[in-house]
Design an enzyme around this catalytic site. Structure first.
Site, PDB file in Angstrom:
ATOM      1  CG  MET A  19      44.044 -11.359  70.655  1.00  0.00           C
ATOM      2  SD  MET A  19      44.415 -12.688  71.509  1.00  0.00           S
ATOM      3  CE  MET A  19      43.547 -12.215  73.373  1.00  0.00           C
ATOM      4  CB  SER A  20      43.942  -4.189  72.425  1.00  0.00           C
ATOM      5  OG  SER A  20      42.707  -4.522  73.053  1.00  0.00           O
ATOM      6  N   GLY A  22      42.636  -5.965  76.149  1.00  0.00           N
ATOM      7  CA  GLY A  22      41.454  -5.708  76.725  1.00  0.00           C
ATOM      8  C   GLY A  22      40.151  -6.762  76.627  1.00  0.00           C
ATOM      9  CG  ASP A  24      35.530  -4.788  73.951  1.00  0.00           C
ATOM     10  OD1 ASP A  24      34.507  -5.301  74.726  1.00  0.00           O
ATOM     11  OD2 ASP A  24      35.732  -3.722  74.021  1.00  0.00           O
ATOM     12  CG  LEU A  44      49.697  -4.877  66.154  1.00  0.00           C
ATOM     13  CD1 LEU A  44      49.184  -3.998  65.451  1.00  0.00           C
ATOM     14  CD2 LEU A  44      50.543  -5.718  65.367  1.00  0.00           C
ATOM     15  CB  CYS A 112      45.574   3.638  64.979  1.00  0.00           C
ATOM     16  SG  CYS A 112      46.519   2.157  65.593  1.00  0.00           S
ATOM     17  CB  CYS A 213      46.475   4.277  73.244  1.00  0.00           C
ATOM     18  SG  CYS A 213      47.122   4.284  71.570  1.00  0.00           S
TER      19      CYS A 213
END
Length: 398
Positions: A19-20, A22, A24, A44, A112, A213
């Site tokens: 889970m970023s 965002g 999506d 992260l 990444c 990012c």
């Protein structure tokens, strides 16, 4: 089979969602929870410095972590934050800076994925007893169509071509593909946002992440100068025909294909065609000098059914992307004494070392991803290639 291709009930299937913060990845977590899976959310922390914390369009910084936490609370799943800042700097940010100094155009998102997300996070998911790691990438995977590869999965372009992220995932290994799941591969982005609204997620209207990012406002030279303060060494701006046109303050301020801001005025349109890091020269020329017909690859990840050497030796017809925003174009994978290379049948302008070359079975939404590699060097049209070789053999002015 459940929706993730496991032969068990969803409630007996544990899934970790990357889970970023965002929309999506948040929708992925919500969908899997709705279907009854045992879902864990992991975010992260990759960096958390100054303006990046609250910068719109960033990812994996302070605000994003808080958004991911709130989403997990809304849908009712556990949420964990792992500090990978040192690892991210070591494997992504520092190599990015070094690559830029070497005159390349790096793609840190690939690094990444392959080091932090699909190596370290994937290992953590396995330690937590998860059957799969799910992400919000727009790409599809499904069981291999070949009986001889039973139990393996293959990658395909997504339904939403505008959101296709397969270019950044060409380096995903077979072992990683078999463990990963991409629930959004069959959805258009508009439907993803509609689902976020329906679920009442705080990120439903959140802007998509933009650029790299960890690079504020997309100014790559700023981050490189900060990490490598002694790297901005002055040099010459030289025309392909050998004329010295001016001076520059560091090749890190230039990219292949650049036209604006070169710093010389000659009355003719000029483009950056090569960055000579050894002699610190920015080499410029006419637009036609950017035309590339062949790219040699390094670090090739092959996902095709044939053996790589056999396929390249025979000349493997496929389609290639050397930019994330382009459609796959006709190409042929070959090899010679120098190594593996791709012939770009229609040519491509402004191809730079460090970029990726992703390979596909076709151009449509269901095209299979054959893998790809990083561009080590490119060859231009014969006249431009000969002029460049002659110039590189000539010593730069002291």
């Amino acid at each position: 089979m459940n929706s993730l291709d496991f032969d068990r009930k969803p409630e007996d299937t544990r899934v970790v969602v990357a889970m970023s913060g965002g929309v999506d990845s948040s929708v992925v977590a919500g969908l899997l929870k709705r279907e009854g899976y045992d879902v864990l959310g992991i975010t992260l922390q990759l960096y958390d410095h100054g303006a990046a914390v609250h910068r719109a369009g960033s990812c994996c910084a302070g605000q994003d972590i808080d958004d991911a936490r709130r989403v997990c609370e809304t849908i009712g799943i556990p949420h964990y934050v792992l500090d990978y800042e040192a690892r991210f700097r070591e494997t992504v940010i520092n190599p990015f800076a070094e690559s830029y100094i070497a005159g390349e155009t790096p793609i840190p998102c690939v690094a990444c994925n392959q080091t932090v997300k699909f190596a370290d996070l994937l290992a953590t998911a396995k330690e937590l007893g998860a059957d799969a790691l799910a992400t919000g990438h727009y790409i599809r995977s499904r069981p291999s169509p070949k009986p001889r590869y039973a139990g393996q999965r293959a990658l395909y372009r997504p339904a939403d071509a505008e959101r296709d992220q397969s270019y950044f995932l060409f380096a995903t290994t077979q072992e990683q593909i078999d463990y990963l799941r991409f629930p959004l591969g069959g959805l258009p982005k508009s439907e993803t946002r509609a689902l976020a609204e329906e679920m009442g997620l705080v990120v439903a209207k959140k802007a998509d992440s933009q650029d790299i990012c960890f690079v504020p406002q997309g100014k790559y030279s700023d981050i490189v100068s900060k990490l490598k303060p002694n790297a901005a060494l002055a040099g010459e701006i030289v025309h392909l025909d050998g004329r010295v046109l001016g001076a520059h303050e560091g090749i890190l301020h230039y990219t292949i294909g650049q036209r604006r801001g070169i710093g010389v005025a000659t009355g003719e349109p000029l483009y950056v065609v090569y960055l000579d890091s050894r002699s610190r020269r920015v080499i410029v020329g006419p637009k036609e000098a950017l035309e590339t017909r062949r790219v040699y690859l390094r670090d090739v990840n092959w996902l095709g059914d044939e053996e790589l050497e056999a396929a390249a030796g025979q000349g493997f017809e496929c389609f290639a992307k050397v930019r994330s925003t382009r459609r796959p174009a006709p190409a042929v994978l070959k090899s010679d004494a120098e190594g593996l290379y791709v012939e770009l049948v229609e040519g491509e302008a402004g191809v730079a070392p460090g970029q990726a070359c992703a390979l596909y079975s076709g151009t449509g939404e269901d095209a299979r991803v054959y893998g790809g590699g990083f561009i080590r060097r490119s060859e231009r049209e014969p006249a431009a290639e000969a002029a460049l070789k002659a110039l590189l053999q000539a010593p730069a002015a002291a």
